[in-house]
Write a protein that holds these residues in place. Structure first.
Motif, PDB file in Angstrom:
ATOM      1  N   GLU A  98       0.835  -1.205   0.000  1.00  0.00           N
ATOM      2  CA  GLU A  98       0.000   0.000   0.000  1.00  0.00           C
ATOM      3  C   GLU A  98       0.868   1.253   0.000  1.00  0.00           C
ATOM      4  O   GLU A  98       0.604   2.220  -0.734  1.00  0.00           O
ATOM      5  CB  GLU A  98      -0.920   0.000   1.226  1.00  0.00           C
ATOM      6  CG  GLU A  98      -2.017  -1.057   1.185  1.00  0.00           C
ATOM      7  CD  GLU A  98      -2.846  -1.063   2.465  1.00  0.00           C
ATOM      8  OE1 GLU A  98      -2.999   0.014   3.080  1.00  0.00           O
ATOM      9  OE2 GLU A  98      -3.338  -2.145   2.843  1.00  0.00           O
ATOM     10  N   ALA A  99       1.905   1.259   0.804  1.00  0.00           N
ATOM     11  CA  ALA A  99       2.803   2.417   0.871  1.00  0.00           C
ATOM     12  C   ALA A  99       3.512   2.642  -0.458  1.00  0.00           C
ATOM     13  O   ALA A  99       3.682   3.784  -0.908  1.00  0.00           O
ATOM     14  CB  ALA A  99       3.824   2.224   1.992  1.00  0.00           C
ATOM     15  N   ALA A 100       3.933   1.544  -1.122  1.00  0.00           N
ATOM     16  CA  ALA A 100       4.616   1.664  -2.414  1.00  0.00           C
ATOM     17  C   ALA A 100       3.675   2.211  -3.484  1.00  0.00           C
ATOM     18  O   ALA A 100       4.082   3.026  -4.325  1.00  0.00           O
ATOM     19  CB  ALA A 100       5.163   0.300  -2.840  1.00  0.00           C
ATOM     20  N   LEU A 101       2.411   1.777  -3.454  1.00  0.00           N
ATOM     21  CA  LEU A 101       1.427   2.280  -4.426  1.00  0.00           C
ATOM     22  C   LEU A 101       1.203   3.773  -4.222  1.00  0.00           C
ATOM     23  O   LEU A 101       1.151   4.549  -5.189  1.00  0.00           O
ATOM     24  CB  LEU A 101       0.111   1.510  -4.285  1.00  0.00           C
ATOM     25  CG  LEU A 101       0.154   0.011  -4.597  1.00  0.00           C
ATOM     26  CD1 LEU A 101      -1.221  -0.618  -4.387  1.00  0.00           C
ATOM     27  CD2 LEU A 101       0.641  -0.246  -6.010  1.00  0.00           C
TER      28      LEU A 101
ATOM     29  N   GLN B  75       3.282   5.908  -2.849  1.00  0.00           N
ATOM     30  CA  GLN B  75       4.508   6.597  -3.239  1.00  0.00           C
ATOM     31  C   GLN B  75       4.581   6.765  -4.758  1.00  0.00           C
ATOM     32  O   GLN B  75       5.138   7.753  -5.266  1.00  0.00           O
ATOM     33  CB  GLN B  75       5.723   5.812  -2.743  1.00  0.00           C
ATOM     34  CG  GLN B  75       7.066   6.434  -3.070  1.00  0.00           C
ATOM     35  CD  GLN B  75       7.321   7.734  -2.312  1.00  0.00           C
ATOM     36  OE1 GLN B  75       6.789   7.948  -1.233  1.00  0.00           O
ATOM     37  NE2 GLN B  75       8.122   8.616  -2.911  1.00  0.00           N
ATOM     38  N   ALA B  76       3.996   5.826  -5.489  1.00  0.00           N
ATOM     39  CA  ALA B  76       4.012   5.864  -6.953  1.00  0.00           C
ATOM     40  C   ALA B  76       2.912   6.764  -7.518  1.00  0.00           C
ATOM     41  O   ALA B  76       2.802   6.896  -8.742  1.00  0.00           O
ATOM     42  CB  ALA B  76       3.871   4.456  -7.513  1.00  0.00           C
ATOM     43  N   GLY B  77       2.106   7.353  -6.653  1.00  0.00           N
ATOM     44  CA  GLY B  77       1.051   8.249  -7.107  1.00  0.00           C
ATOM     45  C   GLY B  77      -0.278   7.582  -7.352  1.00  0.00           C
ATOM     46  O   GLY B  77      -1.171   8.155  -7.996  1.00  0.00           O
ATOM     47  N   LEU B  78      -0.445   6.375  -6.843  1.00  0.00           N
ATOM     48  CA  LEU B  78      -1.697   5.637  -7.008  1.00  0.00           C
ATOM     49  C   LEU B  78      -2.552   5.754  -5.752  1.00  0.00           C
ATOM     50  O   LEU B  78      -2.039   5.922  -4.646  1.00  0.00           O
ATOM     51  CB  LEU B  78      -1.400   4.162  -7.300  1.00  0.00           C
ATOM     52  CG  LEU B  78      -0.623   3.886  -8.601  1.00  0.00           C
ATOM     53  CD1 LEU B  78      -0.112   2.469  -8.620  1.00  0.00           C
ATOM     54  CD2 LEU B  78      -1.513   4.148  -9.818  1.00  0.00           C
ATOM     55  N   THR B  79      -3.870   5.609  -5.932  1.00  0.00           N
ATOM     56  CA  THR B  79      -4.810   5.688  -4.815  1.00  0.00           C
ATOM     57  C   THR B  79      -5.489   4.338  -4.622  1.00  0.00           C
ATOM     58  O   THR B  79      -6.089   3.797  -5.558  1.00  0.00           O
ATOM     59  CB  THR B  79      -5.892   6.756  -5.074  1.00  0.00           C
ATOM     60  OG1 THR B  79      -5.252   8.026  -5.247  1.00  0.00           O
ATOM     61  CG2 THR B  79      -6.865   6.833  -3.915  1.00  0.00           C
ATOM     62  N   LEU B  80      -5.390   3.794  -3.436  1.00  0.00           N
ATOM     63  CA  LEU B  80      -6.020   2.504  -3.135  1.00  0.00           C
ATOM     64  C   LEU B  80      -7.533   2.672  -3.068  1.00  0.00           C
ATOM     65  O   LEU B  80      -8.036   3.568  -2.386  1.00  0.00           O
ATOM     66  CB  LEU B  80      -5.499   1.974  -1.793  1.00  0.00           C
ATOM     67  CG  LEU B  80      -5.956   0.574  -1.395  1.00  0.00           C
ATOM     68  CD1 LEU B  80      -5.314  -0.468  -2.300  1.00  0.00           C
ATOM     69  CD2 LEU B  80      -5.608   0.286   0.064  1.00  0.00           C
ATOM     70  N   ILE B  81      -8.273   1.822  -3.805  1.00  0.00           N
ATOM     71  CA  ILE B  81      -9.732   1.907  -3.791  1.00  0.00           C
ATOM     72  C   ILE B  81     -10.394   0.683  -3.154  1.00  0.00           C
ATOM     73  O   ILE B  81     -11.541   0.746  -2.730  1.00  0.00           O
ATOM     74  CB  ILE B  81     -10.313   2.114  -5.204  1.00  0.00           C
ATOM     75  CG1 ILE B  81      -9.905   0.963  -6.134  1.00  0.00           C
ATOM     76  CG2 ILE B  81      -9.888   3.466  -5.759  1.00  0.00           C
ATOM     77  CD1 ILE B  81     -10.617   0.992  -7.479  1.00  0.00           C
ATOM     78  N   LYS B  82      -9.664  -0.434  -3.081  1.00  0.00           N
ATOM     79  CA  LYS B  82     -10.270  -1.625  -2.472  1.00  0.00           C
ATOM     80  C   LYS B  82      -9.177  -2.595  -2.045  1.00  0.00           C
ATOM     81  O   LYS B  82      -8.126  -2.703  -2.690  1.00  0.00           O
ATOM     82  CB  LYS B  82     -11.224  -2.328  -3.439  1.00  0.00           C
ATOM     83  CG  LYS B  82     -11.916  -3.555  -2.828  1.00  0.00           C
ATOM     84  CD  LYS B  82     -12.916  -4.178  -3.788  1.00  0.00           C
ATOM     85  CE  LYS B  82     -14.174  -3.340  -3.903  1.00  0.00           C
ATOM     86  NZ  LYS B  82     -15.239  -4.033  -4.668  1.00  0.00           N
TER      87      LYS B  82
ATOM     88  N   LEU C 150      -4.972  -5.946  -3.753  1.00  0.00           N
ATOM     89  CA  LEU C 150      -5.203  -4.519  -3.692  1.00  0.00           C
ATOM     90  C   LEU C 150      -5.617  -4.001  -5.063  1.00  0.00           C
ATOM     91  O   LEU C 150      -5.135  -4.485  -6.096  1.00  0.00           O
ATOM     92  CB  LEU C 150      -3.948  -3.784  -3.227  1.00  0.00           C
ATOM     93  CG  LEU C 150      -3.326  -4.257  -1.907  1.00  0.00           C
ATOM     94  CD1 LEU C 150      -2.050  -3.473  -1.622  1.00  0.00           C
ATOM     95  CD2 LEU C 150      -4.315  -4.112  -0.759  1.00  0.00           C
ATOM     96  N   GLU C 151      -6.497  -3.000  -5.074  1.00  0.00           N
ATOM     97  CA  GLU C 151      -6.936  -2.347  -6.294  1.00  0.00           C
ATOM     98  C   GLU C 151      -6.646  -0.860  -6.162  1.00  0.00           C
ATOM     99  O   GLU C 151      -7.008  -0.243  -5.160  1.00  0.00           O
ATOM    100  CB  GLU C 151      -8.419  -2.596  -6.549  1.00  0.00           C
ATOM    101  CG  GLU C 151      -8.762  -4.082  -6.630  1.00  0.00           C
ATOM    102  CD  GLU C 151     -10.257  -4.344  -6.799  1.00  0.00           C
ATOM    103  OE1 GLU C 151     -11.003  -3.372  -7.044  1.00  0.00           O
ATOM    104  OE2 GLU C 151     -10.658  -5.513  -6.703  1.00  0.00           O
ATOM    105  N   ALA C 152      -5.994  -0.278  -7.170  1.00  0.00           N
ATOM    106  CA  ALA C 152      -5.588   1.131  -7.109  1.00  0.00           C
ATOM    107  C   ALA C 152      -5.828   1.807  -8.440  1.00  0.00           C
ATOM    108  O   ALA C 152      -5.848   1.163  -9.502  1.00  0.00           O
ATOM    109  CB  ALA C 152      -4.118   1.241  -6.713  1.00  0.00           C
TER     110      ALA C 152
END
Length: 313
Positions: A287-290, A292-299, A309-311
């Motif tokens: 989650e932290a890596a996503l 950091q990459a500019g992605l938003t976790l949605i589920k 994980l879905e982002a």
């Protein structure tokens, strides 16, 4: 017609004599052997440790102290004559265990049954393709004997649920670490326009294409490549020439984390990144890596100690 019977011959040896045993068997005419060696097994695990988070203790225990060579001959006069020829002067103990053709070629099929995934997917072993499909389900035919990736593992099921939810007709899919191709082929069965799949194992290419063919999917819609996007910048750049509605990665945390920075260059503006194969205790790292990459976790989906994980961008 009588059923063919077989002998499984296991030659017990030591690591320092393994090459000698194999060479002698080859010289006697036996060139199709299976090697079971603890040290080779441990070396393989060490060299590929980034591709899994743990190895079951039961498997380690079964390989402990093992150095043996296996081969098969028919359990009849001809086969026993071959066995005598192969083992003459071998200077190693061996066992010959009777098997039937059904035992070693087909008995594993009884462990695979159709799987209902999510609301629509229906994963079917290809030898059961004549069986009726439940109403409202989309069949996906698979040969589990080809390789890993049968849909039975919790991480794959979690990712398939996401594939079912987010696949849209006429949109494109990228499957990173495709294995048997189960995720990308499922997306194509659900209506995706095309899919590109990549795996570090060259053997996965033919396996994925064969599973696609079982579902009437050809190379006009499905492209499978061997390569590593983490270590091959040219491959990464080639994949990033277009954008995908779905980017899939059912691998492990140690691969998904360094992969995360590449994902924004692969996703369409309304696209979804689905990643799985993550032990739940490491989900926070991914989650932290996503993020950091500019992605938003949605589920976040969880099952049997695994997380998916879905982002989005």
């Amino acid at each position: 017609m009588d059923e063919i019977k077989w002998l499984e011959v296991a030659v017990n040896t030591t690591p320092d004599k393994l090459d000698q045993v194999c060479a002698r068997l080859a010289a006697a005419g036996m060139d199709s052997v299976v090697i079971e060696d603890e040290q080779e097994f441990l070396t393989f695990l060490e060299q590929n440790r980034q591709y899994w988070d743990y190895v079951e203790q039961d498997l380690l225990d079964r390989m402990k102290g093992v150095t043996r060579v296996k081969f098969y001959v028919t359990d009849d006069t001809d086969g026993k004559a071959q066995l005598e020829q192969y083992t003459r002067g071998l200077d190693a103990e061996y066992t010959a265990t009777p098997l039937t053709d059904n035992d070693w070629a087909y008995s594993w099929q009884k462990y695979y049954k159709p799987l209902e995934i999510g609301a629509r997917l229906y994963v079917v072993p290809q030898w059961l393709r004549e069986k009726p499909v439940p109403a409202g389900r989309v069949p996906f035919y698979l040969n589990p004997g080809l390789t890993f990736g049968t849909g039975s593992h919790a991480s794959t099921q979690l990712c398939l649920e996401g594939v079912e939810e987010h696949t849209l007709p006429g949109r494109d899919v990228l499957d990173l670490g495709c294995g048997s191709g189960i995720l990308s082929i499922a997306a194509l069965c659900l209506g995706a326009r095309s899919a590109v799949a990549v795996d570090i194992d060259p053997k996965a290419v033919d396996v994925a294409y064969e599973n696609a063919a079982l579902n009437g999917i050809g190379k006009d819609r499905y492209t499978v490549r061997a390569g590593n996007v983490l270590s091959d910048p040219s491959l990464a750049a080639e994949l990033a020439r277009k954008r995908y509605h779905l980017v899939l990665a059912n691998i492990v945390a140690d691969v998904i984390i360094p992969l995360a920075p590449q994902v924004p260059n692969l996703l369409e503006k309304d696209g979804v990144f689905l990643c799985s194969g993550i032990i739940d205790t490491r989900a926070h790292e991914v989650e932290a890596a996503l993020k950091q990459a500019g992605l938003t976790l949605i589920k976040k989906r969880e099952k049997n100690g695994w997380a998916a994980l879905e982002a989005v961008l």
